[in-house]
Design a protein around this motif. Sequence first.
Motif, short mmCIF file in Angstrom:
data_model
loop_
_atom_site.label_atom_id
_atom_site.label_comp_id
_atom_site.label_asym_id
_atom_site.label_seq_id
_atom_site.Cartn_x
_atom_site.Cartn_y
_atom_site.Cartn_z
N ASN A 21 0.86 -1.18 0.00
CA ASN A 21 0.00 0.00 0.00
C ASN A 21 0.90 1.24 0.00
O ASN A 21 1.94 1.24 0.66
CB ASN A 21 -0.95 -0.02 1.20
N PRO A 22 0.51 2.28 -0.76
CA PRO A 22 1.45 3.39 -0.95
C PRO A 22 1.94 4.00 0.36
O PRO A 22 3.13 4.32 0.48
CB PRO A 22 0.66 4.40 -1.79
N GLY A 23 1.06 4.11 1.34
CA GLY A 23 1.48 4.67 2.63
C GLY A 23 2.54 3.82 3.31
O GLY A 23 3.53 4.33 3.84
N GLU A 24 2.35 2.48 3.24
CA GLU A 24 3.33 1.56 3.86
C GLU A 24 4.68 1.68 3.16
O GLU A 24 5.73 1.65 3.79
CB GLU A 24 2.93 0.09 3.62
N VAL A 25 4.63 1.77 1.83
CA VAL A 25 5.88 1.84 1.06
C VAL A 25 6.61 3.13 1.42
O VAL A 25 7.82 3.14 1.69
CB VAL A 25 5.60 1.74 -0.46
N GLU A 26 5.88 4.23 1.46
CA GLU A 26 6.50 5.53 1.81
C GLU A 26 7.16 5.45 3.19
O GLU A 26 8.27 5.93 3.39
CB GLU A 26 5.43 6.63 1.82
N LYS A 27 6.46 4.78 4.11
CA LYS A 27 6.97 4.71 5.49
C LYS A 27 8.31 3.95 5.51
O LYS A 27 9.26 4.38 6.15
CB LYS A 27 5.92 3.99 6.35
N ILE A 28 8.35 2.85 4.76
CA ILE A 28 9.59 2.05 4.77
C ILE A 28 10.73 2.80 4.10
O ILE A 28 11.85 2.80 4.58
CB ILE A 28 9.34 0.68 4.13
N VAL A 29 10.42 3.47 2.98
CA VAL A 29 11.49 4.25 2.33
C VAL A 29 12.02 5.29 3.34
O VAL A 29 13.23 5.43 3.52
CB VAL A 29 10.96 4.95 1.05
N CYS A 30 11.10 5.95 4.03
CA CYS A 30 11.52 7.01 4.98
C CYS A 30 12.33 6.42 6.14
O CYS A 30 13.29 7.05 6.61
CB CYS A 30 10.31 7.78 5.50
N GLU A 31 11.96 5.22 6.58
CA GLU A 31 12.74 4.58 7.66
C GLU A 31 14.22 4.45 7.25
O GLU A 31 15.10 4.54 8.09
CB GLU A 31 12.21 3.17 7.97
N GLY A 32 14.43 4.21 5.98
CA GLY A 32 15.81 4.04 5.48
C GLY A 32 16.62 5.31 5.53
O GLY A 32 17.86 5.26 5.46
N ALA A 33 15.96 6.45 5.65
CA ALA A 33 16.70 7.73 5.68
C ALA A 33 17.27 8.01 7.05
O ALA A 33 18.14 8.85 7.20
CB ALA A 33 15.76 8.86 5.26
N LYS A 34 16.75 7.28 8.05
CA LYS A 34 17.16 7.60 9.44
C LYS A 34 18.57 7.12 9.74
O LYS A 34 19.03 6.16 9.19
CB LYS A 34 16.18 6.96 10.42
#
Length: 465
Positions: A452-465
């Motif tokens: 789901n697009p929201g889940e995908v965005e969340k995981i991509v953002c987790e990688g920025a941390k």
Amino acid sequence: MFNREVYIERRKQLKTKVKDGIILLLGNNEASMNYPDNTYHFRQDSNFIYFFGLDFPGLVGLIDVESGDEMLFGDDYTMDDIIWMGPQDSMQEKAVHVGVKKAMPYKKLFDSVQEAISRGRKIHFTPPYRGDNKLLLHELTRVSIGDLQEKASLELIKAIVDLRSVKDELEIEELKKAAAGGYEMHVAAMKMAHPGVWEQNIAGIIEGISLSNGNPPSFPIILSQNGQTLHNHVHSNILDEGRLLLVDAGSQTSNYYASDFTRTSPVGGKFSQKQREIYEIVLAANNRATELSKPGVSYLSVHLEAAKVIADGLKQLGIMKGDVDEAVQAGAHALFMPHGLGHMMGLDVHDMEDLGQIYVGYDHEIRPVNQFGTSALRLGRRLQEGFVITNEPGIYFIPALIEKWKSEKINADFINFNRLDDYYNFGGIRLEDDLLITADGAELIGDRIPINPGEVEKIVCEGAK
Ligand code: GLY
Ligand code: MN
Ligand code: MN
């Protein structure tokens, strides 16, 4: 390797499906890269591994359908080999592991086949795809190399397709393991989908994840922000903010069972509205295909229903126009999805493709469709419980294809070509899951990789941390 009863039973089943003659199943050999001893990672032939289980080069299996005899041909390693390779099982020991009584030296294969030929018996073999096995078959049978594909045994091909199409519990467990590896690869890739990252770096990391779990990927990784190129193996770009990263990758198990997933992530972690609109259409097509897949339903009809979801979604955006059913009948959706919805999967990522797609994906009832787009569908026939298939709709904006259709006015009644000017740099979106057909529907193999697009965005953002 599974336990020996599995292989004994598979060969027994095969013997019930072929009337007479001898069956030759050629294992693969080492393949050299740049000089004889520098070889690619060894990959056994899938038909050989299915019936004979042994993951070593230089073997041939022979089944005498009438007498029921089963033989393995291959040479014992020499002391010189053992010095370089370490201790090895003898041919006799290997044969015992897979329930075969007779192990013979490789050169005896020629005598056995010659004897069968001299008695006018049928020699069944599958279509060879490697040069060395083409030469071997030519030497064994005297069929010219150019005729080997045509002279392959249809009876054997159909028997193998029958057996390998329906996966048993052991195989499903393997496929779940392969899916778990694929899951890890995809989540790692999502986390790396950030501006400034080199695509090759992501490809290398996820290939390493597969290898570190014990096995290489199930096919060469497809990964690019140019996802409009369907099988893009070039990973040379540095990711740009706002692009889409398409990753099509899967792992395999030690027994060679595959997974095959595609996810598309927004570079930087946020889909633009335009990307999200297209993403939602592909996701709807994927979900619809899973809902529709069940025994008795043809995958051709599921493909066409997914195409309608795509045409309808694109119509809502003003990119397509006219009647959706008519548009799909005319093949207009194929400007955006010029490939099929999916294929069989198992020991091969495109399962049994060496045997001929027409026999794996089609039958006397459901024939291939000769229309651009749907002609690329590898699986059209009715689904059965135990089939394992991929569900992989996509929408791509391929500039060269758009230009061609626009200038030749192909399907102009269904496409608003001037709306496409804004999409030339869009790339492509594909969302691929692996499905097991159950008694009354389909279930995903393994945990669903975030989609789901929201889940995908969340995981991509987790990688920025
Ligand atoms: N991985 C290639 C395909 O999806 O068919
Ligand atoms: Mn794929
Ligand atoms: Mn696939």
